[in-house]
Enzyme design. Structure first.
Site, PDB file in Angstrom:
ATOM      1  N   LYS A   1     103.655  57.440   4.891  1.00  0.00           N
ATOM      2  CA  LYS A   1     102.521  57.272   5.434  1.00  0.00           C
ATOM      3  C   LYS A   1     102.708  58.242   6.722  1.00  0.00           C
ATOM      4  O   LYS A   1     101.795  58.618   7.414  1.00  0.00           O
ATOM      5  CB  LYS A   1     102.197  55.995   5.938  1.00  0.00           C
ATOM      6  CG  LYS A   1     102.007  54.982   4.728  1.00  0.00           C
ATOM      7  CD  LYS A   1     101.482  53.737   5.424  1.00  0.00           C
ATOM      8  CE  LYS A   1     101.814  52.370   4.676  1.00  0.00           C
ATOM      9  NZ  LYS A   1     100.682  52.255   3.389  1.00  0.00           N
TER      10      LYS A   1
ATOM     11  N   CYS B   1      96.615  44.974  -0.301  1.00  0.00           N
ATOM     12  CA  CYS B   1      97.842  44.142   0.050  1.00  0.00           C
ATOM     13  C   CYS B   1      97.928  43.076   1.096  1.00  0.00           C
ATOM     14  O   CYS B   1      98.625  43.022   1.906  1.00  0.00           O
ATOM     15  CB  CYS B   1      99.035  45.121   0.018  1.00  0.00           C
ATOM     16  SG  CYS B   1      99.293  45.854  -1.374  1.00  0.00           S
TER      17      CYS B   1
ATOM     18  N   ASP C   1     105.979  45.181  12.293  1.00  0.00           N
ATOM     19  CA  ASP C   1     105.579  46.030  11.194  1.00  0.00           C
ATOM     20  C   ASP C   1     104.831  47.628  11.613  1.00  0.00           C
ATOM     21  O   ASP C   1     103.710  47.392  11.988  1.00  0.00           O
ATOM     22  CB  ASP C   1     104.740  45.382   9.929  1.00  0.00           C
ATOM     23  CG  ASP C   1     104.393  46.394   8.829  1.00  0.00           C
ATOM     24  OD1 ASP C   1     104.588  47.499   9.063  1.00  0.00           O
ATOM     25  OD2 ASP C   1     103.845  45.743   8.018  1.00  0.00           O
TER      26      ASP C   1
ATOM     27  N   GLN D   1     101.605  51.496   9.852  1.00  0.00           N
ATOM     28  CA  GLN D   1     100.437  52.157  10.223  1.00  0.00           C
ATOM     29  C   GLN D   1     100.631  52.651  11.698  1.00  0.00           C
ATOM     30  O   GLN D   1      99.872  53.774  11.823  1.00  0.00           O
ATOM     31  CB  GLN D   1      99.119  51.100  10.151  1.00  0.00           C
ATOM     32  CG  GLN D   1      99.017  50.610   8.767  1.00  0.00           C
ATOM     33  CD  GLN D   1      98.505  51.644   7.696  1.00  0.00           C
ATOM     34  OE1 GLN D   1      97.772  52.688   7.991  1.00  0.00           O
ATOM     35  NE2 GLN D   1      98.560  51.184   6.290  1.00  0.00           N
TER      36      GLN D   1
ATOM     37  N   HIS E   1     100.263  42.710   6.097  1.00  0.00           N
ATOM     38  CA  HIS E   1     100.331  43.339   4.602  1.00  0.00           C
ATOM     39  C   HIS E   1     101.301  42.500   4.028  1.00  0.00           C
ATOM     40  O   HIS E   1     102.271  41.959   4.526  1.00  0.00           O
ATOM     41  CB  HIS E   1     101.082  44.672   4.902  1.00  0.00           C
ATOM     42  CG  HIS E   1     101.153  45.650   3.854  1.00  0.00           C
ATOM     43  ND1 HIS E   1     101.925  45.419   2.811  1.00  0.00           N
ATOM     44  CD2 HIS E   1     100.331  46.657   3.277  1.00  0.00           C
ATOM     45  CE1 HIS E   1     101.850  46.304   1.661  1.00  0.00           C
ATOM     46  NE2 HIS E   1     100.797  46.964   2.047  1.00  0.00           N
TER      47      HIS E   1
END
Lengths: 134, 406
Positions: free
Chosen positions: B225, B364, B199, B202, B122
């Site tokens: 999220k 993104c 990261d 998600q 991202h």
């Protein structure tokens, strides 16, 4: 009253009472609109939208305003065709007087002028206004 | 026992209509909706328990501080981290990664030093490293995924050279849904003496995450999220890395003493938490994580696997739909294009008319889109409250797109 070309579109939209038919018609307008020559699809003519690419080439002919435009999204092409009917062949000094939000509202399409940057219609209307003011 | 009807009843927004149709919210990858317990916690905090934190000795300040600080422990439990002092509270993953770039990477990287990234990152895990490239000549080394969207951990490890100072990879691709084997990458990178940033924006939403097991040095999550408030988040930073980090932002809370000539720092994690934080957002995040753990992360993952399999079967059954990313173990995230004239913008506009919320665009992740050879896509990303019936609504709406645009 807007231009004759726009009034014709408004009349057609009046007959179409559900969104699906209106969008079907809008998409057909997009399909029917002649594409912009690739030579004009350059950074200077690009309107910054997010989701789709939009190009707009405004010019003056004998004191009248005209533009051609294109997009890779079919609904946006349809909206460009609507804007062309709304603005093209107006005397340049009348361009600023057009209330695009109200006119698109008559077609039930004013949602495309929302604050969202992503569809580029608002940016197109701004670009047209800037050009006419120059 | 996972009761989908009960879960749906927990999210008030799901009962509203959009464009005269029941809302089908499939934009969870961008941001998730909030359960009533989170909304109530925000109201409760502002109406009964609000004050600044860490600053007063009065009743409300102590109460707000206790509530706020307890979230560190909740996050530690959620991510399976033994020592909660390794958790820095922030506004989300973007802040977390920017902090690592500024506090840890920038002072120890010279021109020509390398950062290894996957092509699936991202922008939040790309642009902070571009800052380092622009400002001090750091080199970004990209590792591609294959046509299915799978990322070979060995390819990432092989990209590590003598000048590599950091590997930064996503745990789950926000576009393709690919689950990356970050544990194997971390083992390989550590064997070469290189720290790893993951990261988790998600991943943490869709499956149980065990950071101690992964062994990585940095793990970033984002609250909005995770069914929590926007402007909340956290990053895990391993103790050894914390000791190497200079402060990111200067201000209140992160200092021990300030004189005209000198400043001394508070101990981590406070050293990296300048200014009044998102107090209520963070409290809301804690409630959201408790809510998820109450449902059980294994149960959430199992429910979403069922949705994934069903959506995959139905989408793959349409020969005019192209799904980007076919990794077998992917999360329930489907980026798709249609053959013919429909642009992602067109599709999302028609879907919206049917009450279906998806994301259209480049998500993104422009380097990935270029690698996959697609412009814009439509992304349907599923969450804990989605159903098979909603997959059917999506498919029906896509069929209308196919008919309208050809």
């Amino acid at each position: 009253m807007a231009t004759e070309a726009f009034e014709e579109i408004a009349e057609t939209f009046d007959f179409l009472d559900d969104w699906e038919d209106r969008y079907r018609h809008l998409i057909d307008m997009g399909k029917a609109m002649p594409p912009l020559d690739d030579a004009f699809k350059v950074p200077a003519t690009k309107v910054n939208g997010c989701a789709s690419q939009v190009w707009l080439v405004p010019h003056r002919d004998d004191g009248l305003f005209r533009f051609e435009g294109d997009s890779d999204a079919m609904i946006v092409r349809g909206l460009i065709a609507v804007l062309a009917a709304l603005y093209n062949d107006l005397p340049v000094d009348e361009v600023a007087k057009v209330d695009a939000r109200a006119e698109l509202g008559r077609l039930g399409l004013n949602e495309h002028l929302s604050a969202q940057r992503s569809n580029g219609v608002r940016a197109m209307v701004e670009r047209i206004g800037q050009f006419a003011a120059e | 026992m996972f009761d989908i009807d009960a879960v749906r009843a927990d999210f008030p927004i799901l009962s509203r209509e959009v464009n005269g149709k029941p809302l089908v919210y499939l934009d969870n990858g961008a941001s998730a909706q909030k359960p009533q317990v989170v909304i109530d916690a925000i109201t409760q905090a502002y109406s009964q328990e609000y004050s600044n934190v860490h600053r007063g000795l009065h009743y409300l300040s102590n109460l707000a501080t206790d509530k706020y600080e307890s979230v560190r422990g909740t996050i530690a439990k959620f991510l399976h981290i033994a020592d909660e002092d390794q958790i820095i509270l922030n506004s989300g993953t973007t802040e977390g990664i920017n902090m690592v770039a500024y506090s840890w990477a920038m002072p120890r990287m010279q021109a020509g030093d390398e950062i290894v990234l996957s092509i699936m990152e991202h922008h939040a895990n790309i642009v902070p490293w571009h800052f380092l490239r622009e400002r001090q000549g750091v080199v970004i080394k990209w590792v591609d995924c294959d046509a299915n969207g799978d990322l070979d951990p060995q390819a990432v490890i092989d990209a590590i050279g003598p000048k590599t100072k950091l590997v930064a990879v996503t745990h789950v691709s926000n576009v393709l849904g690919t689950v990356v084997d970050v544990k194997a990458i971390t083992e390989g990178a550590h064997a070469k003496g290189v720290p790893v940033l993951v990261d988790g924006s998600q991943a943490a939403v869709h499956m149980p995450v065990d950071v101690d097991d992964i062994g990585c040095d940095f793990y970033a999550i984002t609250g909005h999220k995770l069914y929590g408030p926007s402007g909340s988040g956290a990053i895990f930073v391993r103790k050894e890395r914390l000791a190497e980090m200079r402060p990111f932002m200067g201000g209140g809370d992160m200092i021990r003493e300030v004189t005209r000539d000198e400043v001394t720092w508070n101990d981590p994690p406070m050293k990296f938490e300048a200014g009044t934080p998102g107090i209520v957002q963070t409290i809301g995040l804690g409630v959201a994580l408790d809510y998820m753990m109450g449902l059980g992360m294994e149960n959430i993952a199992a429910h979403e696997r069922t949705l994934r399999d069903y959506a995959r079967d139905r989408l793959n059954g349409l020969n005019w739909v192209n799904v980007q990313g076919q990794s077998a173990t992917k999360a329930a995230i489907f980026s798709l294009t249609l053959t013919g004239g429909a642009h992602a913008h067109d599709i999302s506009t028609v879907l919206d008319k049917k009450g279906v919320a998806v994301r259209a665009g480049t998500h993104c992740a422009m380097p990935l889109m270029e690698h996959m050879g697609v412009g814009a896509t439509c992304r349907a990303s599923f969450g804990v409250y989605n159903t098979k019936a909603e997959v059917d609504v999506l498919i029906d709406a896509l069929e209308l797109c196919h008919e309208l645009f050809g």
